[in-house]
Motif scaffolding. Sequence first.
Motif, PDB file in Angstrom:
ATOM      1  N   UNK A  73      62.976 -59.945  -0.026  1.00 31.29           N
ATOM      2  CA  UNK A  73      63.928 -59.325   0.909  1.00 31.29           C
ATOM      3  C   UNK A  73      64.133 -60.227   2.118  1.00 31.29           C
ATOM      4  N   UNK A  74      63.059 -60.855   2.559  1.00 31.27           N
ATOM      5  CA  UNK A  74      63.163 -61.779   3.700  1.00 31.27           C
ATOM      6  C   UNK A  74      64.139 -62.902   3.366  1.00 31.27           C
ATOM      7  N   UNK A  75      63.983 -63.476   2.185  1.00 33.22           N
ATOM      8  CA  UNK A  75      64.864 -64.586   1.782  1.00 33.22           C
ATOM      9  C   UNK A  75      66.316 -64.111   1.723  1.00 33.22           C
ATOM     10  N   UNK A  76      66.537 -62.932   1.155  1.00 29.25           N
ATOM     11  CA  UNK A  76      67.908 -62.403   1.014  1.00 29.25           C
ATOM     12  C   UNK A  76      68.563 -62.167   2.368  1.00 29.25           C
ATOM     13  N   UNK A  77      67.787 -61.682   3.323  1.00 30.61           N
ATOM     14  CA  UNK A  77      68.390 -61.242   4.590  1.00 30.61           C
ATOM     15  C   UNK A  77      68.422 -62.316   5.670  1.00 30.61           C
ATOM     16  N   UNK A  78      67.970 -63.528   5.327  1.00 29.60           N
ATOM     17  CA  UNK A  78      67.906 -64.593   6.335  1.00 29.60           C
ATOM     18  C   UNK A  78      68.949 -65.672   6.064  1.00 29.60           C
ATOM     19  N   UNK A  79      69.324 -66.386   7.128  1.00 32.13           N
ATOM     20  CA  UNK A  79      70.212 -67.548   6.986  1.00 32.13           C
ATOM     21  C   UNK A  79      69.384 -68.823   6.811  1.00 32.13           C
ATOM     22  N   UNK A  80      68.273 -68.866   7.541  1.00 28.22           N
ATOM     23  CA  UNK A  80      67.367 -70.022   7.483  1.00 28.22           C
ATOM     24  C   UNK A  80      66.009 -69.481   7.032  1.00 28.22           C
ATOM     25  N   UNK A 100      67.193 -65.723  -4.664  1.00 25.03           N
ATOM     26  CA  UNK A 100      67.308 -65.190  -3.300  1.00 25.03           C
ATOM     27  C   UNK A 100      67.563 -66.315  -2.287  1.00 25.03           C
ATOM     28  N   UNK A 101      67.054 -67.513  -2.594  1.00 26.66           N
ATOM     29  CA  UNK A 101      67.172 -68.623  -1.641  1.00 26.66           C
ATOM     30  C   UNK A 101      68.444 -69.449  -1.847  1.00 26.66           C
ATOM     31  N   UNK A 102      69.231 -69.112  -2.858  1.00 28.49           N
ATOM     32  CA  UNK A 102      70.463 -69.878  -3.129  1.00 28.49           C
ATOM     33  C   UNK A 102      71.392 -69.793  -1.917  1.00 28.49           C
ATOM     34  N   UNK A 103      71.921 -70.920  -1.508  1.00 30.39           N
ATOM     35  CA  UNK A 103      72.857 -70.976  -0.386  1.00 30.39           C
ATOM     36  C   UNK A 103      72.184 -70.991   0.985  1.00 30.39           C
ATOM     37  N   UNK A 104      70.889 -70.770   1.039  1.00 35.40           N
ATOM     38  CA  UNK A 104      70.192 -70.709   2.332  1.00 35.40           C
ATOM     39  C   UNK A 104      69.731 -72.101   2.759  1.00 35.40           C
ATOM     40  N   UNK A 105      69.577 -72.270   4.064  1.00 35.26           N
ATOM     41  CA  UNK A 105      68.887 -73.460   4.567  1.00 35.26           C
ATOM     42  C   UNK A 105      67.396 -73.167   4.473  1.00 35.26           C
ATOM     43  N   UNK A 139      67.742 -75.845  -6.606  1.00 35.22           N
ATOM     44  CA  UNK A 139      68.911 -76.724  -6.637  1.00 35.22           C
ATOM     45  C   UNK A 139      70.114 -76.154  -5.899  1.00 35.22           C
ATOM     46  N   UNK A 140      70.133 -74.826  -5.675  1.00 37.98           N
ATOM     47  CA  UNK A 140      71.283 -74.217  -5.001  1.00 37.98           C
ATOM     48  C   UNK A 140      71.022 -73.933  -3.526  1.00 37.98           C
TER      49      UNK A 140
END
Length: 229
Positions: A73-80, A100-105, A139-140
Amino acid sequence: MTSLESANPAPQLPDVTQLVVGVLGGTGDQGRGLAYRLAKAGQQVIIGSRSAERAESAAAELGLGVRGMDNASTARQSDIVIIAVPWDGHGELLAALAGELAGKIVVDCVNPLGFDKQGAYALTPEEGSAAQQAAALLPDSRVTAAFHHLSAVLLQDPQIATIDTDVLVLGDERAATDVVQALTDRIPGMRGIYAGRLRNAHQVESLVANLISVNRRYKAHAGLRVTDV
Ligand SMILES: NC(=O)c1ccc[n+]([C@@H]2O[C@H](COP(=O)([O-])OP(=O)(O)OC[C@H]3O[C@@H](n4cnc5c(N)ncnc54)[C@H](OP(=O)(O)O)[C@@H]3O)[C@@H](O)[C@H]2O)c1
Protein backbone atom coordinates in the motif's frame (compact mmCIF):
# COMPACT_ATOMS: atom_id res chain seq x y z
CA MET A 1 30.68 37.85 -9.88
CA THR A 2 30.22 39.03 -6.28
CA SER A 3 31.80 37.15 -3.40
CA LEU A 4 28.37 35.72 -2.55
CA GLU A 5 27.95 34.02 -5.92
CA SER A 6 29.21 30.49 -6.38
CA ALA A 7 31.46 29.67 -9.32
CA ASN A 8 29.28 26.58 -9.76
CA PRO A 9 25.67 27.66 -9.31
CA ALA A 10 23.29 24.84 -8.38
CA PRO A 11 21.09 23.72 -11.29
CA GLN A 12 17.38 24.44 -11.05
CA LEU A 13 15.72 21.53 -9.31
CA PRO A 14 12.00 20.67 -9.42
CA ASP A 15 9.49 21.51 -6.69
CA VAL A 16 8.93 18.29 -4.75
CA THR A 17 6.98 19.70 -1.82
CA GLN A 18 3.69 18.06 -2.87
CA LEU A 19 5.14 14.59 -3.54
CA VAL A 20 4.34 11.71 -1.19
CA VAL A 21 7.38 9.79 0.03
CA GLY A 22 7.01 6.15 1.08
CA VAL A 23 9.70 4.25 2.97
CA LEU A 24 9.71 0.46 2.61
CA GLY A 25 11.25 -0.97 5.76
CA GLY A 26 10.40 2.32 7.42
CA THR A 27 10.11 0.67 10.84
CA GLY A 28 13.91 0.20 10.95
CA ASP A 29 16.57 2.68 12.05
CA GLN A 30 17.42 4.11 8.65
CA GLY A 31 13.86 4.25 7.33
CA ARG A 32 12.48 5.74 10.50
CA GLY A 33 15.26 8.33 10.55
CA LEU A 34 14.61 9.36 6.94
CA ALA A 35 10.86 9.43 7.55
CA TYR A 36 11.39 11.69 10.56
CA ARG A 37 13.68 14.14 8.74
CA LEU A 38 11.49 14.36 5.65
CA ALA A 39 8.26 14.76 7.61
CA LYS A 40 9.90 17.42 9.77
CA ALA A 41 10.83 19.24 6.57
CA GLY A 42 7.13 19.25 5.60
CA GLN A 43 7.01 16.27 3.22
CA GLN A 44 4.06 13.86 3.29
CA VAL A 45 5.52 10.54 4.42
CA ILE A 46 4.25 6.96 4.65
CA ILE A 47 6.12 4.30 6.61
CA GLY A 48 5.90 0.84 5.06
CA SER A 49 6.40 -2.51 6.73
CA ARG A 50 5.67 -6.18 6.15
CA SER A 51 3.10 -5.64 8.93
CA ALA A 52 0.61 -2.77 8.68
CA GLU A 53 0.32 -2.81 12.46
CA ARG A 54 4.07 -2.27 12.98
CA ALA A 55 4.00 0.54 10.41
CA GLU A 56 1.05 2.25 12.08
CA SER A 57 2.71 2.09 15.46
CA ALA A 58 6.05 3.47 14.12
CA ALA A 59 4.15 6.26 12.34
CA ALA A 60 2.20 7.13 15.50
CA GLU A 61 5.47 7.36 17.46
CA LEU A 62 6.91 9.78 14.91
CA GLY A 63 3.81 11.99 14.67
CA LEU A 64 4.29 14.86 12.18
CA GLY A 65 1.40 13.51 10.07
CA VAL A 66 3.35 10.38 9.12
CA ARG A 67 1.10 7.47 8.08
CA GLY A 68 1.87 3.77 8.32
CA MET A 69 0.71 0.89 6.14
CA ASP A 70 1.96 -2.35 4.61
CA ASN A 71 4.75 -2.13 2.04
CA ALA A 72 2.47 -2.75 -0.98
CA SER A 73 0.00 0.00 0.00
CA THR A 74 2.90 2.33 0.77
CA ALA A 75 4.35 1.76 -2.70
CA ARG A 76 0.96 2.31 -4.37
CA GLN A 77 0.21 5.54 -2.53
CA SER A 78 3.63 7.18 -2.87
CA ASP A 79 5.30 9.16 -5.66
CA ILE A 80 8.83 8.49 -4.40
CA VAL A 81 9.64 5.20 -2.65
CA ILE A 82 12.77 4.79 -0.54
CA ILE A 83 13.98 1.20 -0.10
CA ALA A 84 15.37 0.82 3.43
CA VAL A 85 15.38 -2.93 4.09
CA PRO A 86 18.41 -5.16 4.82
CA TRP A 87 20.30 -6.45 1.78
CA ASP A 88 19.16 -9.99 2.63
CA GLY A 89 15.51 -9.15 1.97
CA HIS A 90 16.07 -6.66 -0.87
CA GLY A 91 15.60 -8.81 -3.97
CA GLU A 92 12.62 -10.72 -2.66
CA LEU A 93 10.76 -7.60 -1.55
CA LEU A 94 11.32 -5.71 -4.81
CA ALA A 95 10.39 -8.67 -6.99
CA ALA A 96 7.10 -8.96 -5.09
CA LEU A 97 6.30 -5.25 -5.45
CA ALA A 98 7.32 -4.65 -9.08
CA GLY A 99 3.70 -3.90 -10.06
CA GLU A 100 3.09 -1.45 -7.20
CA LEU A 101 6.41 0.29 -7.89
CA ALA A 102 5.84 0.70 -11.65
CA GLY A 103 6.13 4.35 -12.68
CA LYS A 104 7.46 5.42 -9.27
CA ILE A 105 10.78 7.03 -8.49
CA VAL A 106 12.55 4.40 -6.38
CA VAL A 107 15.44 5.49 -4.14
CA ASP A 108 17.62 2.59 -3.06
CA CYS A 109 19.82 3.20 0.01
CA VAL A 110 20.78 -0.42 0.63
CA ASN A 111 24.43 -1.21 1.36
CA PRO A 112 25.33 -4.87 0.77
CA LEU A 113 27.87 -5.47 3.53
CA GLY A 114 29.34 -8.39 5.38
CA PHE A 115 30.80 -8.27 8.90
CA ASP A 116 33.56 -10.35 10.45
CA LYS A 117 36.21 -9.95 13.16
CA GLN A 118 37.97 -7.29 11.09
CA GLY A 119 34.83 -5.20 10.76
CA ALA A 120 32.60 -4.40 7.79
CA TYR A 121 33.41 -5.29 4.20
CA ALA A 122 31.62 -4.79 0.88
CA LEU A 123 29.74 -7.65 -0.77
CA THR A 124 29.47 -7.72 -4.55
CA PRO A 125 25.95 -8.52 -5.74
CA GLU A 126 25.57 -10.52 -8.92
CA GLU A 127 24.04 -7.49 -10.68
CA GLY A 128 26.94 -5.26 -9.57
CA SER A 129 25.18 -3.40 -6.74
CA ALA A 130 21.94 -3.28 -4.79
CA ALA A 131 20.81 -0.39 -6.99
CA GLN A 132 21.45 -2.38 -10.17
CA GLN A 133 19.56 -5.31 -8.71
CA ALA A 134 16.65 -2.94 -8.08
CA ALA A 135 16.82 -1.68 -11.66
CA ALA A 136 16.84 -5.25 -12.99
CA LEU A 137 13.84 -6.25 -10.87
CA LEU A 138 11.90 -3.03 -11.49
CA PRO A 139 12.10 -2.39 -15.24
CA ASP A 140 9.05 -0.09 -15.13
CA SER A 141 10.30 2.05 -12.23
CA ARG A 142 12.60 5.06 -12.25
CA VAL A 143 15.38 3.64 -10.08
CA THR A 144 17.88 5.90 -8.33
CA ALA A 145 20.26 5.38 -5.41
CA ALA A 146 20.98 7.78 -2.51
CA PHE A 147 21.19 8.19 1.28
CA HIS A 148 23.81 5.41 1.67
CA HIS A 149 26.19 7.37 3.88
CA LEU A 150 23.79 8.83 6.42
CA SER A 151 23.94 7.88 10.06
CA ALA A 152 20.62 6.54 11.30
CA VAL A 153 21.64 7.65 14.78
CA LEU A 154 21.90 11.28 13.69
CA LEU A 155 18.77 11.07 11.55
CA GLN A 156 16.68 9.89 14.48
CA ASP A 157 18.05 12.28 17.12
CA PRO A 158 15.46 15.03 17.72
CA GLN A 159 18.13 17.13 19.48
CA ILE A 160 19.99 17.51 16.18
CA ALA A 161 18.46 20.19 13.96
CA THR A 162 20.96 20.13 11.08
CA ILE A 163 22.78 17.18 9.52
CA ASP A 164 25.97 18.42 7.95
CA THR A 165 26.54 16.16 4.93
CA ASP A 166 26.31 15.76 1.19
CA VAL A 167 24.24 12.94 -0.29
CA LEU A 168 25.47 11.25 -3.44
CA VAL A 169 22.57 10.67 -5.84
CA LEU A 170 22.92 8.17 -8.69
CA GLY A 171 20.65 7.18 -11.52
CA ASP A 172 20.32 6.78 -15.25
CA GLU A 173 17.54 9.37 -15.72
CA ARG A 174 18.29 13.04 -15.13
CA ALA A 175 14.72 14.01 -14.24
CA ALA A 176 14.60 11.32 -11.54
CA THR A 177 17.96 12.21 -9.95
CA ASP A 178 16.90 15.88 -9.97
CA VAL A 179 13.80 14.96 -7.93
CA VAL A 180 15.92 13.02 -5.42
CA GLN A 181 18.43 15.89 -5.13
CA ALA A 182 15.56 18.30 -4.51
CA LEU A 183 14.13 15.97 -1.86
CA THR A 184 17.53 15.75 -0.14
CA ASP A 185 17.90 19.53 -0.18
CA ARG A 186 14.75 19.84 1.94
CA ILE A 187 16.56 18.37 4.97
CA PRO A 188 18.49 21.11 6.81
CA GLY A 189 22.26 20.73 6.31
CA MET A 190 22.00 18.20 3.49
CA ARG A 191 22.82 18.72 -0.15
CA GLY A 192 22.10 16.25 -2.95
CA ILE A 193 24.98 15.86 -5.40
CA TYR A 194 24.59 13.98 -8.68
CA ALA A 195 27.26 11.24 -8.62
CA GLY A 196 26.80 9.20 -11.77
CA ARG A 197 24.89 6.35 -13.26
CA LEU A 198 23.71 3.20 -11.54
CA ARG A 199 26.63 1.20 -12.93
CA ASN A 200 28.78 3.18 -10.51
CA ALA A 201 26.62 2.49 -7.45
CA HIS A 202 28.82 -0.34 -6.16
CA GLN A 203 31.63 1.97 -4.99
CA VAL A 204 29.12 4.26 -3.29
CA GLU A 205 27.44 1.37 -1.47
CA SER A 206 30.84 -0.13 -0.58
CA LEU A 207 32.22 3.11 0.84
CA VAL A 208 29.97 2.54 3.85
CA ALA A 209 32.40 -0.16 5.00
CA ASN A 210 35.09 2.56 5.15
CA LEU A 211 32.79 4.97 6.96
CA ILE A 212 32.03 2.30 9.55
CA SER A 213 35.80 1.99 10.13
CA VAL A 214 36.04 5.78 10.50
CA ASN A 215 33.17 5.78 12.97
CA ARG A 216 34.71 3.02 15.04
CA ARG A 217 38.17 4.60 15.21
CA TYR A 218 36.99 8.16 15.90
CA LYS A 219 33.78 7.36 17.78
CA ALA A 220 31.91 9.46 15.22
CA HIS A 221 28.92 9.47 12.90
CA ALA A 222 30.89 10.56 9.86
CA GLY A 223 29.32 12.14 6.78
CA LEU A 224 30.76 13.19 3.43
CA ARG A 225 31.36 16.51 1.70
CA VAL A 226 32.20 16.95 -1.99
CA THR A 227 34.39 20.04 -2.45
CA ASP A 228 34.36 22.66 -5.23
CA VAL A 229 30.72 21.96 -6.13
N1 LIG B 1 21.34 1.99 9.76
C1 LIG B 1 22.06 2.89 9.07
O1 LIG B 1 22.76 3.76 9.67
C2 LIG B 1 22.02 2.91 7.56
C3 LIG B 1 22.62 3.98 6.87
C4 LIG B 1 22.56 3.99 5.48
C5 LIG B 1 21.96 2.96 4.79
N2 LIG B 1 21.41 1.92 5.47
C6 LIG B 1 20.78 0.83 4.72
O2 LIG B 1 19.39 0.90 4.98
C7 LIG B 1 18.86 -0.42 5.04
C8 LIG B 1 18.08 -0.58 6.34
O3 LIG B 1 18.95 -0.44 7.43
P1 LIG B 1 18.40 -0.54 8.94
O4 LIG B 1 19.56 -0.36 9.82
O5 LIG B 1 17.23 0.36 9.10
O6 LIG B 1 17.93 -2.07 8.94
P2 LIG B 1 16.92 -2.87 9.85
O7 LIG B 1 16.46 -2.01 10.98
O8 LIG B 1 17.56 -4.17 10.16
O9 LIG B 1 15.71 -3.18 8.85
C9 LIG B 1 14.81 -2.22 8.39
C10 LIG B 1 13.43 -2.82 8.26
O10 LIG B 1 13.39 -3.73 7.16
C11 LIG B 1 12.38 -4.69 7.38
N3 LIG B 1 12.93 -6.02 7.07
C12 LIG B 1 13.82 -6.75 7.79
N4 LIG B 1 14.13 -7.90 7.16
C13 LIG B 1 13.42 -7.88 6.00
C14 LIG B 1 13.28 -8.79 4.93
N5 LIG B 1 13.97 -9.97 4.92
N6 LIG B 1 12.46 -8.47 3.90
C15 LIG B 1 11.76 -7.31 3.93
N7 LIG B 1 11.83 -6.42 4.92
C16 LIG B 1 12.66 -6.70 5.94
C17 LIG B 1 11.97 -4.59 8.85
O11 LIG B 1 10.68 -3.99 8.87
P3 LIG B 1 9.34 -4.84 9.09
O12 LIG B 1 9.69 -6.02 9.95
O13 LIG B 1 8.49 -3.85 9.81
O14 LIG B 1 8.86 -5.18 7.72
C18 LIG B 1 12.98 -3.65 9.45
O15 LIG B 1 12.44 -2.81 10.45
C19 LIG B 1 20.03 -1.39 4.94
O16 LIG B 1 20.06 -1.97 3.67
C20 LIG B 1 21.24 -0.54 5.19
O17 LIG B 1 22.36 -0.97 4.43
C21 LIG B 1 21.42 1.87 6.85
